[in-house]
Design an enzyme around this catalytic site. Sequence first.
Site: not given
Ligand code: IMP
Ligand code: ZN
Length: 350
Positions: A16, A18, A70, A103, A144, A207, A289-290
């Site tokens: 992801h 962010n 964000h 997102t 989302d 999850e 993941d992150d």
């Molecule tokens: P973005 O979509 O680039 O803003 O990345 C952050 C978003 O990814 C969060 O707001 C979540 O919606 C999603 N996200 C990140 N890690 C997870 C996870 O482990 N499970 C579900 N959603 C995740």
């Molecule tokens: Zn994820």
Amino acid sequence: MEEFCRALPKIELHAHINGSISACTMEKIVQNKDDLSGVDMKKLNKWITSVKKGEKKNLNETFEMFPILHQLVTDTDTVSMVTYDVIKEFAEENVHYLELRSTPRDVTSTGMTKQSYVEAVLKGIEKAIKEDLNIIVRFLLSVDRSRGVDVAMETIELAKQFNSKSNGIVIGIDLSGNPNLGDMAAFVPLLRDAKKSGLKLALHIAERTDRTDESGLLLSVPPDRIGHGTYIHPEAGGRQDLVDITQQFNIPIEACLTSNILGQTVSSFDKHHFKYWYDKKHPCIICTDDKGLMLTSVSREYNIVANTFNFTKQQLYNISFKSIDSIFESDNVKDKLRHQWTILKTELGL
Ligand code: IMP
Ligand code: ZN
């Protein structure tokens, strides 16, 4: 082994944007931002310090951090910058194929729209392509699950639109967001429609332990890849029919070990479901993941797998090589990557 894991050519399929922002890029954003009054920097710094100390969080605490990221990334220039930085960091640790997901977001105060958000991500990707970082990058738009069906529909429409005008960069949809929220029954027809239109689907599934019916529903689509899939198998509280459908459709699993430990959905590395699926010879891809929020990297995740399951260098290479099968790209691109891997294998002394 740490050095080997870094040198190993790798694929990253679950990142992801962010959540992947490194501390270094965060600092850059803070320095450039005129007004930090809306950003809870205290909480962000506290999180980083506590993760460094090895303190675990729960899933809700993890999800509390995303709105803070964000708050930092509110305009298109910053979106392009973080996208580029994330790509560069993956490229620096020898990731040669990367699928990012993010997102699309509106921010009224800066005039950023979902459309301009996607364009900004593409701009960051284009910059990386121009610099020839020896990495192929693709992009999935994230739906989302907490934001309802109308937003999901809007995001899927945006993905369809960009799929036909982004030179093959926008390739699919990710379903993510807080797994405690959203009625997935309403999302299934939209996801099926997205798949029919040619978009690939990577869905976060299972999850949470108490959502087996929901997992069955999402698996019935069926997705092209599963994010996490922590509680699919009966030994983890899932169901045999969920395992059967996963195997029947041969749906690869994106395994994110550190993320699951930190979010406390898995109690220890040795109990991670990666091993369950690996032993079944089911496709599993090691992902981050992150990486920013979890203070990890793909190399680190490979090293964790090696140390936890006593894997040899050859086994790690095989995992990485097999991951090529699961990318959302053509056979032609897969063959090119396989060729690249084979050449690099000799350099690794294997
Ligand atoms: P973005 O979509 O680039 O803003 O990345 C952050 C978003 O990814 C969060 O707001 C979540 O919606 C999603 N996200 C990140 N890690 C997870 C996870 O482990 N499970 C579900 N959603 C995740
Ligand atoms: Zn994820």
